[in-house]
Design an enzyme around this catalytic site. Structure first.
Site, PDB file in Angstrom:
ATOM      1  N   ARG A 109       0.841  -1.182   0.143  1.00  0.00           N
ATOM      2  CA  ARG A 109       0.071  -0.001   0.101  1.00  0.00           C
ATOM      3  C   ARG A 109       0.826   1.297   0.052  1.00  0.00           C
ATOM      4  O   ARG A 109       0.259   2.299   0.594  1.00  0.00           O
ATOM      5  CB  ARG A 109      -1.045   0.009   1.093  1.00  0.00           C
ATOM      6  CG  ARG A 109      -1.972  -1.129   1.061  1.00  0.00           C
ATOM      7  CD  ARG A 109      -2.850  -1.012   2.233  1.00  0.00           C
ATOM      8  NE  ARG A 109      -3.980  -2.041   2.112  1.00  0.00           N
ATOM      9  CZ  ARG A 109      -3.900  -3.346   2.888  1.00  0.00           C
ATOM     10  NH1 ARG A 109      -2.744  -3.744   3.483  1.00  0.00           N
ATOM     11  NH2 ARG A 109      -4.777  -4.069   2.699  1.00  0.00           N
ATOM     12  N   ASP A 133       5.043  24.154  11.527  1.00  0.00           N
ATOM     13  CA  ASP A 133       4.127  25.369  11.332  1.00  0.00           C
ATOM     14  C   ASP A 133       3.921  26.372  12.859  1.00  0.00           C
ATOM     15  O   ASP A 133       4.115  25.449  13.714  1.00  0.00           O
ATOM     16  CB  ASP A 133       2.764  25.033  10.986  1.00  0.00           C
ATOM     17  CG  ASP A 133       2.617  24.208   9.661  1.00  0.00           C
ATOM     18  OD1 ASP A 133       2.703  24.637   8.741  1.00  0.00           O
ATOM     19  OD2 ASP A 133       2.969  22.871   9.612  1.00  0.00           O
TER      20      ASP A 133
END
Length: 286
Positions: free
Chosen positions: A85, A252
């Site tokens: 995946r 951030d």
């Protein structure tokens, strides 16, 4: 030891001969599916270390290509051991210690699955999550490290344990204390305290007065930063008698409205990774 974006873990590799990667090329290693791990024979993972990081859930042909893209080289003799995946995992050596590096995905459901299976099905004892976080304190700046001593959360994760009242998810002291030593040795600017593990990435704060906003409440209580995984890792570790730790780099600043670019997040977080790997080396003899 395995390092996975958002965590690090120990892994024992059983080579099964050539297999095909996503492009049809031959790769040596064992194909591991972390969503159906009950199909994997016990003993595939070493019992000591696992590191998890969501940032390498990208398709690369080789570790060398990944390291060239990121701009650094931490592992020696890396071998691709998982690409199911697109969740890549590599095993190599760091300062002589065997370590596997792989992705964990984002959020508590993802790391909750991986940590549960690693702790319970593969005998992993230690998981260190490494990744990014958003600062909500003025004095905690871009690129600073936050080492999560505790993890507040808006998640309902703890309900599965049928506890009265609330539960306070905390890090392993052994891992935490070694992380502080490693941060100092690497010259990092670091902060130790609470983070908030949130179920939402894009919170809706429109029209909410500052005094009633969740970020304001967390900030006044001294919470350092926002992230999305630590609480589930810490609760799973507590439940199964294991060790967990979360180390993040500030990507951030929620209050100052500052942020790093995607390229900077991919290439400038090496200090965090070195700190996590140095913890594994320090713990190897304990």
């Amino acid at each position: 030891m395995v390092l996975a974006a958002e965590s690090i873990f120990d892994i024992s590799i059983v080579h099964t001969g050539p297999r095909k990667d996503w492009k049809g090329n031959d790769v040596i290693g064992y194909n591991i599916d972390f969503v159906t791990t009950k199909e994997i024979p016990l003993g595939e993972f070493a019992e000591k270390w696992q590191h998890i990081d969501e940032s390498i859930a990208v398709r690369y042909d080789t570790w060398q290509e990944l390291q060239e893209d990121m701009g650094y080289d931490l592992l020696e003799n890396p071998v691709l051991v998982n690409n199911v995946r697109g969740v890549q995992g590599y095993t190599g050596y760091y300062k002589g210690v065997k370590v596997s590096v792989m992705a964990s995905g984002m959020g508590m459901p993802a790391i909750g699955i991986y940590s549960h299976e690693l702790f319970n099905f593969f005998g992993v004892e230690n998981i260190i999550r490494v990744g990014s976080a958003g600062s909500i304190q003025e004095h905690i700046n871009l690129y600073d490290l936050v080492i999560a001593q505790g993890a507040c959360t808006d998640s309902n994760w703890a309900s599965q344990f049928h506890l009265p009242g609330t539960f306070a998810p905390i890090a392993s002291w052994e891992l935490l204390s070694e992380a502080v030593k490693a941060a100092e040795a690497n010259g990092a600017t670091y902060h130790v305290g609470n983070v908030n593990s949130s179920d939402v990435f894009y919170g809706d704060h429109v029209g909410v007065p500052e005094g009633l906003d969740s970020i304001y409440g967390l900030k006044k209580m001294g919470v350092m930063a926002l992230e999305m995984e630590a609480a589930a890792l810490y609760m799973n570790a507590a439940r199964y008698g294991k060790r967990g730790l979360c180390i993040c780099t500030i990507s951030d600043h929620v209050i100052k409205h500052e942020e790093t670019t995607a390229a900077e997040r991919q290439t400038a977080f090496t200090t965090m990774m070195k700190v996590a790997l140095d913890v594994a080396v320090a713990m190897e003899s304990k």
